[in-house]
Write a protein that holds these residues in place. Structure first.
Motif, short mmCIF file in Angstrom:
data_model
loop_
_atom_site.label_atom_id
_atom_site.label_comp_id
_atom_site.label_asym_id
_atom_site.label_seq_id
_atom_site.Cartn_x
_atom_site.Cartn_y
_atom_site.Cartn_z
N HIS A 1 0.78 -1.23 0.00
CA HIS A 1 0.00 0.00 0.00
C HIS A 1 0.81 1.28 0.00
N TYR B 1 4.92 1.32 -3.36
CA TYR B 1 4.71 1.53 -4.78
C TYR B 1 3.60 2.56 -5.00
N ASN C 1 2.43 3.38 -7.96
CA ASN C 1 1.72 3.13 -9.20
C ASN C 1 1.52 1.63 -9.35
N LYS C 2 0.29 1.19 -9.45
CA LYS C 2 0.00 -0.25 -9.45
C LYS C 2 0.60 -0.99 -10.65
N SER D 1 4.91 -6.99 -4.96
CA SER D 1 4.08 -5.94 -5.56
C SER D 1 2.90 -6.53 -6.31
N MET E 1 -0.65 -6.04 -5.08
CA MET E 1 -1.39 -4.79 -5.29
C MET E 1 -2.57 -5.01 -6.23
N VAL E 2 -2.43 -5.98 -7.15
CA VAL E 2 -3.47 -6.19 -8.15
C VAL E 2 -4.10 -7.58 -8.07
N GLU F 1 -10.94 1.57 -7.90
CA GLU F 1 -9.91 0.97 -8.75
C GLU F 1 -10.51 0.10 -9.85
N TYR G 1 -9.44 -2.88 -11.90
CA TYR G 1 -8.43 -3.93 -12.07
C TYR G 1 -8.57 -4.67 -13.40
#
Length: 627
Positions: free
Chosen positions: A19, A22, A24-25, A124, A127-128, A180, A182
């Motif tokens: 969270h 980073y 930028n996802k 990371s 994140m997605v 968001e 995704y």
């Protein structure tokens, strides 16, 4: 199946990774691709020392696959793979830390140099993704293992089957939320754009089955959608090619492809350094100023790559402000990066690169000035103002870097001249570099204060930009020659003593008259004197002190001005017939003396481009003279 739980501290650290670190996802794909590239590199390096192993680059690649229906994104490589122990070690970086020490160390030291390693970058993906699955088979091993995690709850490791050596990372992409979207990470075009942006220069092909519309076989106008495997990255960056292989057109195409500008660059600099710090750079000097160059929206900086992977789109630390117009990129393998690769540590390597780049840019500009004057003048028309700001800013710290790049219009030639050119043709008896300031060249050429210098044949530099005089004040001198305004009280002329003596005698002889003039203009001028510089004009303003009239105008126009004013001297030409009218009025008509004095003062203001304080009174005074 073996279940592993994250410890409480590691759980919090993982949340921080996902969270906070980073910004930028889309970065997750850069991280996974970089890890895959490193895994292939490891086979290459092992082949260098293992005779039983051969490395054929054509056999190695990275493959992306999208399964929209099941919300899966897969990143597969033909790299070295991982054993069960290596999965535990590499993907358990956070879990194995087991304490807050790791987190504290990162916060204090701004990260570790862990680029090219599984661990933080790998995480990371969360994140997605709701769930991440890793299937890996190590080189030389018959067994494969599956690592699976849904994030902070922990992970499992179990045996599985895999025919080939390498690693598959399968992300189960999160559902959309109000904040968001995704779904974008399941779109072919979006994945292609992320690869192009961050991983275009990974040295191995990044492949993906891409949907394309093609003419149906046996028809003339029927099209069908077909999937074809395409390589998404260009692999070999232009900066790693031999300069002798590249043409000007190649560099111009790269400039256009990277969208550095819509113009054509005036010059490019391609440099490769292999010493204490290793890097490649391609820099461009644009032809035109970006439309937002002097707005708060403009961001200076070069693209920064680490081993071909884009780390920052704009790295401001690589360019000084006075060269902020330069576009381009730098690629280095030696930079110390923080955990997320997004923020650079302020280390010596970065400063060395920046210093080298500054020297390269200056050298290129000097070469252009010397060998292609027309091109340099095109550049200077666009960005000369920025160089002048550079001289003025930071209390003149950079004036030695920039002074030889400055140019000004001149009374000798109808073109720009350098300070070196001016000084090289100064007569031996000339003490100062003379300049005159004004709104335009046409206006400056009519200034009464320039008469005496023109009479002697001395060259005058014309300052028409608001920054010019401030920059010169900071520069102070050039090649031991001081700068002197044409409106200065002391012009340093050889025959000045005689002229000063005559002016002093005139002032003394007409002491009461000049005293009366000064009283009439009380609060408007510091003094009224007989002029030693005027020839045909009746009146002008000169100044005492550091603040000139042009500087006063600029400072007064600023929103937070402190009402800074120049110390004005009204100079009167005692050889002009107007002076006889003043003498006559002083002797016979004090009202007329008052009228003439105010008229002369307002004339002097208008000559300097200063506003008349009371325009109505001024026009009434003119009418009185006409009646």
């Amino acid at each position: 199946m073996e279940k592993k739980l994250f410890q409480a501290e590691s759980k919090r650290l993982l949340e921080m990774m996902i969270h906070s670190i980073y910004s930028n996802k889309e970065i997750f794909l850069r991280e996974l691709i970089s890890n895959s590239s490193d895994a292939i590199d490891k086979i290459y390096y092992r082949a260098l020392t293992d005779d039983a192993l051969t490395f054929n680059q054509d056999d190695y690649y990275i493959k992306l696959s999208i399964d929209k229906e099941n919300r899966k994104l897969k990143v597969e490589d033909t790299g070295i793979g991982m054993t069960k122990e290596e999965l535990e070690e590499n993907l358990g970086t956070i879990a194995q830390s087991g304490s807050l020490a790791f987190k504290n160390e990162n916060e204090l030291k701004d990260g570790h140099d862990i680029i090219g390693q599984f661990g933080v970058g790998f995480y990371s993906a969360f994140m997605v993704a709701d769930q991440v699955t890793v299937i890996s088979k190590a080189l030389g091993s018959e067994e494969a293992y599956k690592w699976k995690s849904s994030g902070a709850d922990g992970y499992t490791i179990e045996p599985t089957t895999k025919e080939t050596v390498g690693t598959e990372i399968i992300l189960t992409i999160k559902e959309n939320t109000e904040e968001e979207n995704y779904d974008e990470f399941l779109e072919e075009y979006r994945i292609q754009s992320i690869i192009k942006k961050y991983s275009d220069f990974i040295r191995y092909p990044i492949k993906m089955d891409v949907t394309e519309s093609k003419l149906k076989e046996g028809t003339e106008d029927e099209y069908e959608e077909v999937k074809e495997e395409k390589t998404l990255n260009s692999m070999v960056p232009i900066w790693r090619k031999n300069k002798s292989e590249l043409t000007d057109e190649d560099y111009e195409n790269f400039y256009a492809e990277k969208r550095y500008g819509f113009d054509k660059p005036l010059a490019h600099i391609h440099t490769s350094v292999d010493g204490a710090i290793r890097y490649n750079a391609i820099l461009y000097i644009p032809e035109k100023m970006p439309f937002d160059y002097y707005s708060k929206d403009f961001e200076k900086g070069l693209e920064l790559y680490s081993s071909g992977v884009l780390i920052m789109e704009k790295c401001p630390e690589l360019l000084p402000d006075y060269f902020s117009f330069v576009k381009g990129m730098v690629d280095s393998e030696d930079l110390s990066l923080n955990i997320s690769r997004e923020i650079l540590q302020q280390d010596r390597q970065l400063k060395r690169i920046a210093n080298n780049i500054e020297k390269k840019i200056k050298s290129e500009l000097q070469s252009m000035l010397k060998n292609d004057r027309e091109k340099y003048e095109t550049f200077y028309e666009a960005f000369g103002r920025q160089l002048k700001f550079g001289v003025y800013s930071d209390y003149g710290m950079h004036k030695d870097v920039l002074q030889d790049l400055l140019m000004f219009s001149s009374s000798k030639e109808n073109k720009l001249v350098t300070l070196d050119e001016y000084v090289s043709r100064m007569p031996e008896e000339q003490k100062y570099i003379y300049y005159a300031s004004g709104d335009s060249i046409a206006r400056i050429e009519k200034l009464p204060q320039t008469e005496v210098l023109r009479e002697k044949g001395y060259e005058i530099l014309y300052f028409t930009e608001d920054v010019d005089e401030f920059a010169i004040k900071m520069l102070m001198n050039y090649k031991e020659k001081e700068f002197r305004s044409v409106a200065s009280g002391d012009l340093g002329l050889e025959d000045q003593d005689q002229k000063e003596k005559e002016a002093s005698e005139e002032t003394e002889e007409n002491k009461e008259l000049f005293k009366a003039l000064k009283e009439i203009l009380s609060g408007k001028v510091k003094d009224v004197r007989a002029s030693k510089r005027l020839r045909s004009h009746p009146v002008c303003l000169s100044t005492d002190g550091e603040i000139t009239i042009e500087m006063e105008k600029i400072l007064q126009a600023m929103p937070d001005n402190q009402n800074v004013q120049a110390e004005k001297i009204l100079e009167i030409n005692t050889n002009h017939e107007v002076f006889q009218s003043l003498k006559s009025a002083f002797e016979t008509d004090k009202d007329k003396l008052n009228l003439y004095t105010n008229l002369l003062y307002n004339q002097a203001l208008l000559i300097e481009g200063l506003p008349v304080q009371d325009p109505v009174e001024f026009t009434n005074d003119i009418c009185k003279v006409m009646v």
